[in-house]
Design an enzyme around this catalytic site. Structure first.
Site, PDB file in Angstrom:
ATOM      1  N   ASP A   7       0.879  -1.156   0.000  1.00 46.15           N
ATOM      2  CA  ASP A   7       0.000   0.000   0.000  1.00 46.15           C
ATOM      3  C   ASP A   7       0.924   1.216   0.000  1.00 46.15           C
ATOM      4  O   ASP A   7       2.119   1.090   0.288  1.00 46.15           O
ATOM      5  CB  ASP A   7      -0.877  -0.044   1.258  1.00 46.15           C
ATOM      6  CG  ASP A   7      -1.719   1.201   1.444  1.00 46.15           C
ATOM      7  OD1 ASP A   7      -2.316   1.669   0.464  1.00 46.15           O
ATOM      8  OD2 ASP A   7      -1.776   1.702   2.583  1.00 46.15           O
ATOM      9  N   ASP A   9       0.011   5.124   1.039  1.00 53.27           N
ATOM     10  CA  ASP A   9      -0.153   6.080   2.132  1.00 53.27           C
ATOM     11  C   ASP A   9      -0.192   5.362   3.477  1.00 53.27           C
ATOM     12  O   ASP A   9      -1.014   4.477   3.692  1.00 53.27           O
ATOM     13  CB  ASP A   9      -1.430   6.907   1.933  1.00 53.27           C
ATOM     14  CG  ASP A   9      -1.396   7.717   0.643  1.00 53.27           C
ATOM     15  OD1 ASP A   9      -0.290   8.024   0.158  1.00 53.27           O
ATOM     16  OD2 ASP A   9      -2.471   8.039   0.115  1.00 53.27           O
ATOM     17  N   SER A  16      -2.514  11.231   5.662  1.00 52.57           N
ATOM     18  CA  SER A  16      -3.249  12.365   6.210  1.00 52.57           C
ATOM     19  C   SER A  16      -4.736  12.133   5.989  1.00 52.57           C
ATOM     20  O   SER A  16      -5.144  11.737   4.896  1.00 52.57           O
ATOM     21  CB  SER A  16      -2.831  13.655   5.502  1.00 52.57           C
ATOM     22  OG  SER A  16      -3.726  14.700   5.836  1.00 52.57           O
ATOM     23  N   ALA A  18      -6.683  14.370   5.656  1.00 57.47           N
ATOM     24  CA  ALA A  18      -7.037  15.426   4.701  1.00 57.47           C
ATOM     25  C   ALA A  18      -6.507  15.117   3.295  1.00 57.47           C
ATOM     26  O   ALA A  18      -6.574  15.961   2.411  1.00 57.47           O
ATOM     27  CB  ALA A  18      -6.483  16.768   5.179  1.00 57.47           C
ATOM     28  N   CYS A  89      -6.445   3.165  -7.588  1.00 58.55           N
ATOM     29  CA  CYS A  89      -7.881   3.288  -7.815  1.00 58.55           C
ATOM     30  C   CYS A  89      -8.237   4.757  -7.673  1.00 58.55           C
ATOM     31  O   CYS A  89      -8.115   5.309  -6.586  1.00 58.55           O
ATOM     32  CB  CYS A  89      -8.653   2.453  -6.790  1.00 58.55           C
ATOM     33  SG  CYS A  89     -10.426   2.806  -6.827  1.00 58.55           S
TER      34      CYS A  89
END
Length: 181
Positions: A7, A9, A16, A18, A89
């Protein structure tokens, strides 16, 4: 072929709530770039499967996402390694696509690209969706405690999930245990 799927992030770079919306916000987790380079130099093909619904939400463009991945490739290359296929994606959670984790579409795409059987292949993530995607294709779910990993750990894991502090610890385990593979 020694294939490892990551993966992005929370595993490679800081996450984050955000969203990571710019190249400036894309900050590698300490040790992650070196880990990918070490794995690559040890004969591993390191592919990446990442949900990027920020594209569907209009938070950033494909060009920005491409720039982040170009930067990742550049940093790993500076350490003498190589990043394999990066699949993402771009859809939102309500679009019903087959690629958004926990659905296994991106993992299947990587398997098809490399003509690799995904059974037992390590998929390293920091969220329940990552682990569920791994289970869906009989890959080995691996949780890192970076990103959302600590929260995921506290909520219970799929049976057989391996747990590591971070991507550097995953790399050490794979390189140490598979040096003769």
């Amino acid at each position: 072929m020694k294939l490892l799927i990551l993966d992005r992030d929370g595993v490679i770079n800081q996450d984050s709530d955000a969203y990571i919306k710019s190249l400036e916000e894309w900050i590698p987790i300490p040790g992650s770039i070196e880990a990918i380079a070490q794995l690559s130099k040890a004969g591993w093909t390191v592919a990446i499967a990442t949900n990027q619904s920020g594209i569907a939400r209009g938070y950033y463009s494909l060009a920005t996402l491409d720039a982040m991945h170009a930067r990742l490739r550049e940093l790993v290359a500076e350490q003498g390694g190589e990043v394999g296929l990066v699949v993402y994606c771009p859809h939102g959670p309500d679009e019903g696509c087959a690629c958004r984790k926990p659905k296994p579409g991106m993992l299947r795409s990587i398997g098809e690209h490399y003509a690799a059987d995904l059974v037992g292949i390590w998929f390293v993530g920091d969220s329940k969706g990552d682990l569920e995607a791994a289970k869906a294709v009989d890959a080995q779910p691996v949780l890192v405690k970076t990103g959302k990993g600590q929260t995921t750990l506290s909520k219970g894991l799929p049976e057989g999930t391996l747990v590591f502090e971070d991507l550097a610890a995953v790399a050490r385990a794979l390189i140490h245990n598979h040096q003769d593979a």
